[in-house]
Design a protein around this motif. Structure first.
Motif, PDB file in Angstrom:
ATOM      1  N   ALA A  22      22.405   4.296   4.642  1.00  0.00           N
ATOM      2  CA  ALA A  22      22.085   5.384   5.228  1.00  0.00           C
ATOM      3  C   ALA A  22      21.227   6.432   4.449  1.00  0.00           C
ATOM      4  N   PRO A  23      21.470   7.020   3.293  1.00  0.00           N
ATOM      5  CA  PRO A  23      20.745   8.037   2.553  1.00  0.00           C
ATOM      6  C   PRO A  23      19.686   7.263   1.974  1.00  0.00           C
ATOM      7  N   PHE A  24      19.449   6.036   1.995  1.00  0.00           N
ATOM      8  CA  PHE A  24      18.126   5.385   1.413  1.00  0.00           C
ATOM      9  C   PHE A  24      16.969   5.278   2.515  1.00  0.00           C
ATOM     10  N   GLN A  25      17.504   5.149   3.851  1.00  0.00           N
ATOM     11  CA  GLN A  25      16.372   5.044   4.683  1.00  0.00           C
ATOM     12  C   GLN A  25      15.518   5.969   4.740  1.00  0.00           C
ATOM     13  N   PRO A  26      15.967   7.491   4.710  1.00  0.00           N
ATOM     14  CA  PRO A  26      14.959   8.491   5.086  1.00  0.00           C
ATOM     15  C   PRO A  26      13.983   8.570   3.754  1.00  0.00           C
ATOM     16  N   ALA A  27      14.738   8.073   2.533  1.00  0.00           N
ATOM     17  CA  ALA A  27      13.969   8.176   1.086  1.00  0.00           C
ATOM     18  C   ALA A  27      12.987   6.947   1.178  1.00  0.00           C
ATOM     19  N   ILE A  28      13.176   5.999   1.758  1.00  0.00           N
ATOM     20  CA  ILE A  28      12.253   4.938   2.046  1.00  0.00           C
ATOM     21  C   ILE A  28      10.790   5.317   2.819  1.00  0.00           C
ATOM     22  N   ALA A  29      11.573   6.153   4.044  1.00  0.00           N
ATOM     23  CA  ALA A  29      10.473   6.721   5.060  1.00  0.00           C
ATOM     24  C   ALA A  29       9.467   7.560   4.190  1.00  0.00           C
ATOM     25  N   ALA A  30      10.243   8.367   3.297  1.00  0.00           N
ATOM     26  CA  ALA A  30       9.284   9.316   2.659  1.00  0.00           C
ATOM     27  C   ALA A  30       8.233   8.762   1.690  1.00  0.00           C
ATOM     28  N   GLY A  31       8.753   7.408   1.028  1.00  0.00           N
ATOM     29  CA  GLY A  31       7.930   6.538   0.311  1.00  0.00           C
ATOM     30  C   GLY A  31       6.789   6.156   0.827  1.00  0.00           C
ATOM     31  N   LEU A  32       7.197   5.697   2.360  1.00  0.00           N
ATOM     32  CA  LEU A  32       6.035   5.136   2.982  1.00  0.00           C
ATOM     33  C   LEU A  32       4.964   5.805   3.452  1.00  0.00           C
ATOM     34  N   ALA A  33       5.172   7.325   3.603  1.00  0.00           N
ATOM     35  CA  ALA A  33       4.328   8.260   3.744  1.00  0.00           C
ATOM     36  C   ALA A  33       3.442   8.846   2.600  1.00  0.00           C
ATOM     37  N   LEU A  34       3.537   8.106   1.640  1.00  0.00           N
ATOM     38  CA  LEU A  34       2.817   8.516   0.435  1.00  0.00           C
ATOM     39  C   LEU A  34       1.422   8.279   0.511  1.00  0.00           C
ATOM     40  N   THR A  35       0.432   8.966  -0.221  1.00  0.00           N
ATOM     41  CA  THR A  35      -1.120   8.815   0.007  1.00  0.00           C
ATOM     42  C   THR A  35      -1.495   7.483  -0.184  1.00  0.00           C
ATOM     43  N   ASP A  36      -2.738   7.274   0.319  1.00  0.00           N
ATOM     44  CA  ASP A  36      -3.332   5.804  -0.003  1.00  0.00           C
ATOM     45  C   ASP A  36      -3.631   5.877  -1.451  1.00  0.00           C
ATOM     46  N   ASP A  37      -3.941   6.780  -2.214  1.00  0.00           N
ATOM     47  CA  ASP A  37      -3.938   7.283  -3.594  1.00  0.00           C
ATOM     48  C   ASP A  37      -2.992   6.597  -4.203  1.00  0.00           C
ATOM     49  N   TRP A  38      -1.727   6.985  -3.959  1.00  0.00           N
ATOM     50  CA  TRP A  38      -0.382   6.619  -4.666  1.00  0.00           C
ATOM     51  C   TRP A  38      -0.461   5.028  -4.408  1.00  0.00           C
ATOM     52  N   PHE A  39      -0.645   4.616  -3.266  1.00  0.00           N
ATOM     53  CA  PHE A  39      -0.338   3.034  -3.214  1.00  0.00           C
ATOM     54  C   PHE A  39      -1.424   2.159  -4.072  1.00  0.00           C
ATOM     55  N   ALA A  40      -2.665   2.884  -4.277  1.00  0.00           N
ATOM     56  CA  ALA A  40      -3.758   2.318  -4.865  1.00  0.00           C
ATOM     57  C   ALA A  40      -3.445   2.368  -6.623  1.00  0.00           C
ATOM     58  N   SER A  41      -2.884   3.383  -6.746  1.00  0.00           N
ATOM     59  CA  SER A  41      -2.480   3.507  -8.219  1.00  0.00           C
ATOM     60  C   SER A  41      -1.295   2.627  -8.776  1.00  0.00           C
ATOM     61  N   LEU A  42      -0.459   2.399  -7.707  1.00  0.00           N
ATOM     62  CA  LEU A  42       0.695   1.453  -8.075  1.00  0.00           C
ATOM     63  C   LEU A  42       0.298   0.273  -8.389  1.00  0.00           C
ATOM     64  N   SER A  43      -0.941  -0.435  -7.533  1.00  0.00           N
ATOM     65  CA  SER A  43      -1.321  -1.538  -8.099  1.00  0.00           C
ATOM     66  C   SER A  43      -2.147  -1.578  -9.468  1.00  0.00           C
ATOM     67  N   ASP A  44      -3.045  -0.655  -9.631  1.00  0.00           N
ATOM     68  CA  ASP A  44      -3.713  -0.368 -10.787  1.00  0.00           C
ATOM     69  C   ASP A  44      -2.920  -0.369 -12.022  1.00  0.00           C
ATOM     70  N   THR A  45      -1.872   0.365 -11.863  1.00  0.00           N
ATOM     71  CA  THR A  45      -0.966   0.388 -13.052  1.00  0.00           C
ATOM     72  C   THR A  45      -0.396  -1.090 -13.380  1.00  0.00           C
ATOM     73  N   LEU A  46      -0.004  -1.903 -12.322  1.00  0.00           N
ATOM     74  CA  LEU A  46       0.738  -3.105 -12.393  1.00  0.00           C
ATOM     75  C   LEU A  46      -0.428  -3.961 -12.996  1.00  0.00           C
ATOM     76  N   ARG A  47      -1.757  -3.820 -12.674  1.00  0.00           N
ATOM     77  CA  ARG A  47      -2.914  -4.664 -12.988  1.00  0.00           C
ATOM     78  C   ARG A  47      -2.992  -4.578 -14.509  1.00  0.00           C
ATOM     79  N   VAL A  48      -2.723  -3.210 -14.927  1.00  0.00           N
ATOM     80  CA  VAL A  48      -2.670  -3.132 -16.472  1.00  0.00           C
ATOM     81  C   VAL A  48      -2.205  -4.034 -17.231  1.00  0.00           C
ATOM     82  N   LYS A  49      -0.733  -4.085 -16.537  1.00  0.00           N
ATOM     83  CA  LYS A  49       0.242  -4.474 -17.288  1.00  0.00           C
ATOM     84  C   LYS A  49       0.351  -6.157 -17.204  1.00  0.00           C
ATOM     85  N   ARG A  50      -0.480  -6.546 -16.006  1.00  0.00           N
ATOM     86  CA  ARG A  50      -0.554  -7.922 -16.045  1.00  0.00           C
ATOM     87  C   ARG A  50      -1.603  -8.353 -16.935  1.00  0.00           C
ATOM     88  N   ASP A  51      -2.488  -7.683 -17.250  1.00  0.00           N
ATOM     89  CA  ASP A  51      -3.458  -8.010 -18.028  1.00  0.00           C
ATOM     90  C   ASP A  51      -3.021  -7.981 -19.739  1.00  0.00           C
TER      91      ASP A  51
END
Ligand code: PMP
Ligand code: GLN
Length: 403
Positions: free
Chosen positions: A281-310
């Motif tokens: 129950a309390p995690f559902q609105p929290a994930i809703a807040a995450g899904l509403a984050l900006t396009d930039d946030w989603f892009a930086s998520l994969s950018d950060t992981l790409r650096v780690k992959r490399d």
């Protein structure tokens, strides 16, 4: 010697390769390797979970929800706020127009969505579920639990792209579900448009359902993720599954979802409501807040992981492994034959002690008869802090080639 308990558990344990010779079940390889890392003090690049918290807004929303009494059963389909956020996410990233009341179901992680989908859609021992092998370990167990037959299409090192002809050979009138994990765990591959088109064509030809597991949808490095449900002719026969665990670094929260046409979602709901009914129950609105984050946030998520992959990839190459460069996910697969390893299963256990790093042998992701084909392959997880990866890479550089 434990009592022999009759029932499908044995089929499930066997399907997942977890049945020991003495009839007991072993823990999953992930739990096993995490325990090995804890015991030996090795760096855990085995089980795929991040070692840092996700966005503050997600964590704070959950804390607020708990503080404000969001602690009782949520509605069976999930709270409206999260279903609306999932629909908005599918529209924003994939151009899919979903009705949050009919096309969205919140589940206890992607795992429950997978279980409920398979239990809802397959109907007995003559039904077949086609998967790509290696596969996420739960697939074989869940197909066994549903009482169906697992049919596999091989993915081979280093590019792990299926041969479309092998897919055509695997799908038949007996196929009830084609289960596609894209982006793919454990190989880190992303399927081509040609392959996804072929999946849809074959599903039509043989009147099969498509179930997609897209939990790594935002952890892609080269190209944007393209869900099968958005392809022409796919929507009406596809259940798409994802989860907040990977995207928001909350793997322990187990908030997932299934989306698709109303009749399919009703069928999945019919099963899901007797598995967990509801949860988180309390995690559902929290994930809703995450899904509403900006396009930039989603892009930086994969950018950060790409650096780690490399970083991890360079270190693995320097240690002498042949490295398959992943297009997505937490994971990088190496062939350890280049350093003289023929039995990655044994090597992974020794490596924890001798080198102080844990990886997962790919034998954990295949049927017993496929184990020889992946005997020298190991999966390492890059979803750790840079200093941890640097330390791991440093330790691996001390690996002595075997002869
Ligand atoms: N599918 C795949 C391919 C995964 O890697 C995972 C995460 N371990 C899951 C499903 C399960 O997701 P969840 O933790 O949301 O149940
Ligand atoms: N999905 C994670 C992995 O593949 C962990 C899953 C689990 O522990 N069951 O490593």
């Amino acid at each position: 010697m434990p009592r022999t308990i009759p029932g499908p558990w044995r089929r499930v344990a066997d399907g997942a390769g977890l049945l020991s010779a003495d009839g007991t079940t072993r823990p999953t390889i992930f739990a096993d390797m995490s325990a090995l890392a804890a015991r030996t003090g090795a760096i855990n690049l085995g089980q795929g979970f991040p070692d840092e918290d996700g966005p503050a807004v997600v964590l704070d929303t959950a804390r607020d929800a708990i503080a404000h009494g969001v602690n009782q059963y949520p509605p069976g389909r999930g709270v409206a706020e999260l279903r609306e956020a999932i629909a908005a996410h599918q529209q924003r990233f994939y151009g899919l127009h979903l009705d949050p009341d009919r096309h969205v179901l919140v589940t206890a992680g992607a795992t429950e969505a997978l279980a409920a989908s398979l239990l809802a859609l397959v109907d007995g021992p003559d039904d077949e579920v086609v998967v790509f092998e290696p596969y996420y370990d739960a697939y074989a167990a869940l197909v066994a639990l549903a009482g169906a037959r697992l049919v596999t299409v091989p993915l081979r090192f280093p590019d792990f792209q299926p041969d479309p002809q092998a897919l055509r050979d695997a799908v038949s009138a007996r196929t009830r579900v084609i289960l596609v994990n894209d982006p793919h765990n454990p190989t880190g591959s992303v399927f081509s448009e040609e392959l996804r088109t072929e999946v849809v064509r074959l599903a039509h030809e043989h009147d099969a359902w498509i179930v997609t597991d897209e939990v790594y949808e935002h952890l892609v490095f080269q190209v944007r993720h393209e869900p099968i449900a958005a392809m022409p002719g796919a929507w009406e026969r596809t259940v798409s599954i994802s989860s907040g665990g990977k995207t928001f670094s909350t793997t322990g929260w187990k908030v997932g979802w299934a989306t698709g046409p109303a009749d399919l979602i009703e069928a999945v709901l019919a099963v899901k409501q007797y598995l967990t009914y509801t949860g988180g129950a309390p995690f559902q609105p929290a994930i809703a807040a995450g899904l509403a984050l900006t396009d930039d946030w989603f892009a930086s998520l994969s950018d950060t992981l790409r650096v780690k992959r490399d970083l991890l990839g360079r270190g693995l190459r320097a240690a002498g492994f042949d490295v398959s460069v992943p297009a997505a996910t937490y994971f990088t697969v190496v062939d350890a034959r280049a350093v003289g390893v023929v039995d990655a299963d044994r090597f992974c256990r020794e490596m924890a002690e001798s080198v102080g790093v844990v990886g997962v042998p790919l034998t954990a992701f295949v049927r017993p008869e496929e184990r020889p084909a992946v005997a020298s392959l190991i999966r390492f997880a890059a979803c750790k802090r840079a200093p941890v990866l640097e330390e791991a890479v440093g330790r691996l550089s001390q690996l002595q080639p075997r002869d």
